[in-house]
Enzyme design. Structure first.
Site, mmCIF file in Angstrom:
data_model
loop_
_atom_site.group_PDB
_atom_site.id
_atom_site.type_symbol
_atom_site.label_atom_id
_atom_site.label_comp_id
_atom_site.label_asym_id
_atom_site.label_seq_id
_atom_site.Cartn_x
_atom_site.Cartn_y
_atom_site.Cartn_z
ATOM 1 N N LYS A 70 1.125 -1.787 0.222
ATOM 2 C CA LYS A 70 -0.127 0.356 0.415
ATOM 3 C C LYS A 70 0.676 1.242 -0.290
ATOM 4 C CE LYS A 70 -2.165 1.442 4.128
ATOM 5 N NZ LYS A 70 -1.396 2.936 3.971
ATOM 6 N N ASN A 71 1.823 1.327 1.171
ATOM 7 C CA ASN A 71 2.753 2.453 0.491
ATOM 8 C C ASN A 71 3.588 2.562 0.158
ATOM 9 O OD1 ASN A 71 1.397 2.520 3.535
ATOM 10 N ND2 ASN A 71 3.060 2.416 4.683
ATOM 11 N N CYS A 111 -6.585 12.714 11.197
ATOM 12 C CA CYS A 111 -5.506 10.980 11.860
ATOM 13 C C CYS A 111 -6.035 10.125 13.129
ATOM 14 C CB CYS A 111 -4.034 11.446 11.404
ATOM 15 S SG CYS A 111 -3.196 9.720 11.364
ATOM 16 N N ARG A 119 -0.428 14.909 12.899
ATOM 17 C CA ARG A 119 0.434 14.537 11.254
ATOM 18 C C ARG A 119 0.470 16.131 10.227
ATOM 19 N NH1 ARG A 119 -0.745 8.578 9.632
ATOM 20 N NH2 ARG A 119 1.105 8.398 8.323
ATOM 21 N N ASP A 121 4.473 1.198 11.908
ATOM 22 C CA ASP A 121 3.361 0.163 11.493
ATOM 23 C C ASP A 121 3.173 -1.919 12.357
ATOM 24 O OD1 ASP A 121 2.759 2.072 10.074
ATOM 25 O OD2 ASP A 121 3.227 1.400 8.186
ATOM 26 N N ARG A 130 -8.540 -0.536 4.979
ATOM 27 C CA ARG A 130 -7.549 0.339 4.034
ATOM 28 C C ARG A 130 -6.413 0.178 3.278
ATOM 29 N NH1 ARG A 130 -5.830 4.441 7.668
ATOM 30 N NH2 ARG A 130 -4.342 4.377 6.554
HETATM 31 C C1 UD1 Z 1 3.827 6.947 6.690
HETATM 32 C C2 UD1 Z 1 3.625 5.908 6.678
HETATM 33 C C3 UD1 Z 1 3.162 5.179 7.167
HETATM 34 C C4 UD1 Z 1 4.311 4.851 8.674
HETATM 35 C C5 UD1 Z 1 4.516 6.074 8.300
HETATM 36 C C6 UD1 Z 1 6.246 5.624 9.213
HETATM 37 C C7 UD1 Z 1 2.575 6.056 4.337
HETATM 38 C C8 UD1 Z 1 1.093 6.309 3.464
HETATM 39 N N1 UD1 Z 1 2.587 5.468 4.950
HETATM 40 O O1 UD1 Z 1 3.314 7.748 7.031
HETATM 41 O O2 UD1 Z 1 2.449 3.863 6.828
HETATM 42 O O3 UD1 Z 1 3.530 4.718 9.756
HETATM 43 O O4 UD1 Z 1 5.510 6.351 7.425
HETATM 44 O O5 UD1 Z 1 6.957 4.816 9.178
HETATM 45 O O6 UD1 Z 1 3.260 5.938 3.841
HETATM 46 N N2 UD1 Z 1 6.230 14.728 10.428
HETATM 47 C C9 UD1 Z 1 5.947 16.001 11.101
HETATM 48 N N3 UD1 Z 1 6.479 16.829 10.357
HETATM 49 C C10 UD1 Z 1 5.617 16.442 8.709
HETATM 50 C C11 UD1 Z 1 6.014 14.966 7.931
HETATM 51 C C12 UD1 Z 1 5.997 14.437 9.114
HETATM 52 O O7 UD1 Z 1 6.248 16.085 11.666
HETATM 53 O O8 UD1 Z 1 5.947 17.577 7.874
HETATM 54 C C13 UD1 Z 1 6.087 13.458 11.713
HETATM 55 C C14 UD1 Z 1 4.813 13.008 11.978
HETATM 56 O O9 UD1 Z 1 4.080 13.324 12.665
HETATM 57 C C15 UD1 Z 1 5.707 11.193 12.385
HETATM 58 C C16 UD1 Z 1 6.450 11.064 12.015
HETATM 59 O O10 UD1 Z 1 7.143 12.102 11.290
HETATM 60 O O11 UD1 Z 1 5.294 11.774 13.696
HETATM 61 C C17 UD1 Z 1 7.060 9.944 10.405
HETATM 62 O O12 UD1 Z 1 5.683 11.242 9.669
HETATM 63 P P1 UD1 Z 1 6.240 10.007 7.784
HETATM 64 O O13 UD1 Z 1 7.449 10.209 8.370
HETATM 65 O O14 UD1 Z 1 5.806 11.398 7.436
HETATM 66 O O15 UD1 Z 1 5.418 9.121 7.707
HETATM 67 P P2 UD1 Z 1 3.728 9.465 6.656
HETATM 68 O O16 UD1 Z 1 4.644 9.813 4.997
HETATM 69 O O17 UD1 Z 1 2.715 10.134 6.917
#
Ligand code: UD1
Length: 417
Positions: free
Chosen positions: A22-23, A116, A121, A305, A397
């Site tokens: 999915k990711n 979320c 997030r 995850d 999902r």
């Molecule tokens: C992706 C995965 C999700 C997984 C996560 C961490 C997808 C669709 N989803 O989510 O399943 O759990 O990686 O491995 O690929 N953060 C900020 N600011 C930002 C972006 C992120 O503070 O602009 C923080 C988030 O709140 C979170 C952490 O960074 O606490 C990790 O987020 P991120 O690595 O961006 O995860 P996703 O891409 O949302």
């Protein structure tokens, strides 16, 4: 809304294969906007989030055909560069379309992705990086408008290796002038998969899988074909389910390297996971022992995850397991439901202490997020009696027809509407 009814304590036996990630597929579908032509994507899982991404592509003017697990996108005639709020809210990953639309159209307009269940997030890292590349970003009343007249590649240093921010920068940088380097980039296998797809369409990009990714923008892009990697989180979930119930399960179509942090932990704790070239054989070998401490970390660390599914297993392990959730603030929502089933868990901030109990008992429980839902299924499979899990739409999902896969292994599981 539907529920899953599970009779527990039946050993799982047999073989199953793991569907596409999915990711991986979500950013790859967004990337299909870039070539202004045809993209053929194989091994696309049949998941709610994938349908949401397809709906966004169609809204933008793409023609999208699906034949079994192959999705064919023609992005030659885009009709708009905005995403309406109802489509943005369907999944958090809709934000990945931002970098792709800017890359293709030079501007984009969308709303913040839906709230979320895992806590706040923010997308500050995504937006700061786009600004650094020369994009004017306006945030007003829940809307984000980006205009990019003259995007210029440069070094972008991420303060945290965010998966989504890394993907958005990769997508935007493909059409920037000059070279972009992402420093402290996320190293997840899904980032490498996105790079493979971008290269297949002619992009000049390298380094994914390491913490520095380099993109030389402006390459001429063309039609592309791609096979999505297997879902490492789904593979880990089924491995843990097999350990929970005992029995012997062969899990096929996996990339062993992607799940080694999980399998190396499991091996020796009362089970054996033997990795083959593209499969894992899972067996219980004795009493399940607690794992001491598990810290979730960016890849190649222990994946956040997999924390909920593994926690479900540890409720039945002898001894105490300490979880430290370092990635998301609110990723223990499955705990109160596990406690309803007889688990003994205490939470203190980002730490959860799981004291193993001799048995769990079937109960009525509610899934409130995707992997938390998977945890409840694993607990129900290892519990005495019957469980009813509501909130199945969360589980849909990320797991393709989960009741069919588990039934194939002999589980007594059915969906009721
Ligand atoms: C992706 C995965 C999700 C997984 C996560 C961490 C997808 C669709 N989803 O989510 O399943 O759990 O990686 O491995 O690929 N953060 C900020 N600011 C930002 C972006 C992120 O503070 O602009 C923080 C988030 O709140 C979170 C952490 O960074 O606490 C990790 O987020 P991120 O690595 O961006 O995860 P996703 O891409 O949302």
């Amino acid at each position: 809304m539907g529920a899953l009814i599970i009779d527990g304590n039946i050993p799982l036996n047999g073989r199953i294969s793991v569907h596409g990630s999915k990711n991986s597929v979500l950013p790859i579908l967004a990337a299909a906007l870039l070539n202004g032509g045809e993209s053929i994507i194989h091994n696309c899982p049949d998941l709610r989030d994938v349908s949401s991404a397809v709906n966004i592509l169609k809204y933008l003017g793409c023609s999208v055909k699906r034949e079994k697990d192959v999705v064919i996108i023609d992005s030659s005639n885009l009709t708009c560069n905005d995403i309406p709020d109802n489509l943005m809210r369907e999944m958090r990953s809709s934000v990945i379309f931002l970098g792709a639309i800017i890359s293709r159209c030079g501007s984009a307009s969308l709303t913040f992705p839906g709230g979320c269940e895992l806590g706040p997030r923010p997308i500050d890292l995504h937006l700061a990086a786009l600004r650094e590349l020369g994009c004017a970003v306006l945030e007003e009343g829940g809307h984000i408008t980006c205009t990019a007249d003259n995007m210029q590649g440069k070094d972008i240093i991420l303060s945290f290796p965010s998966v989504g921010a890394t993907e958005n920068i990769m997508l935007a940088a493909v059409s920037c002038k000059g070279t972009t380097r992402i420093l402290n980039a996320a190293r997840e296998p899904e980032i490498e998969d996105l790079q493979r797809f971008l290269r297949a369409m002619g992009a000049n990009i390298s380094g994914a899988g390491s913490s520095t990714i380099e993109i030389v923008g402006g390459a001429r892009l063309h039609n592309a074909e791609h096979f999505v990697i297997p879902d490492r989180i789904v593979a880990s979930t089924y491995i843990i389910a097999a350990v929970m119930t005992g029995g012997e399960v062969l899990i096929e179509k996996i990339i062993p390297e992607h799940i080694m942090t999980v399998t190396s932990l499991l091996n020796g704790a009362g089970c054996s996971v033997t990795l083959g070239r593209d499969c894992a054989l899972v067996r219980r070998t004795g009493t399940l022992c607690a794992f001491r401490s598990i810290r979730t970390m960016p890849y190649p660390g222990f994946p956040t995850d997999v924390q909920p599914p593994l926690m479900a297993l540890t409720t039945r392990c002898v001894g105490t397991t300490v979880f430290i959730e370092n990635i998301f603030e609110n990723r223990y929502r499955h705990v109160s439901e596990l406690i309803r089933m007889g688990a003994d868990i205490k939470i203190e901030g980002k730490v959860a202490l799981v004291y193993g109990v001799r048995e769990l008992s079937g109960a009525k429980v509610a899934a409130t997020d995707l992997r938390g839902g998977a945890a409840l299924i694993i607990a129900a499979l290892g519990a005495d009696g019957t469980s009813e899990i509501t909130g199945v739409s969360h589980i849909d999902r990320g797991y393709e027809h989960i009741e069919n896969t588990l039934s194939q292994l002999g589980a007594k599981i059915r969906r009721v509407e």
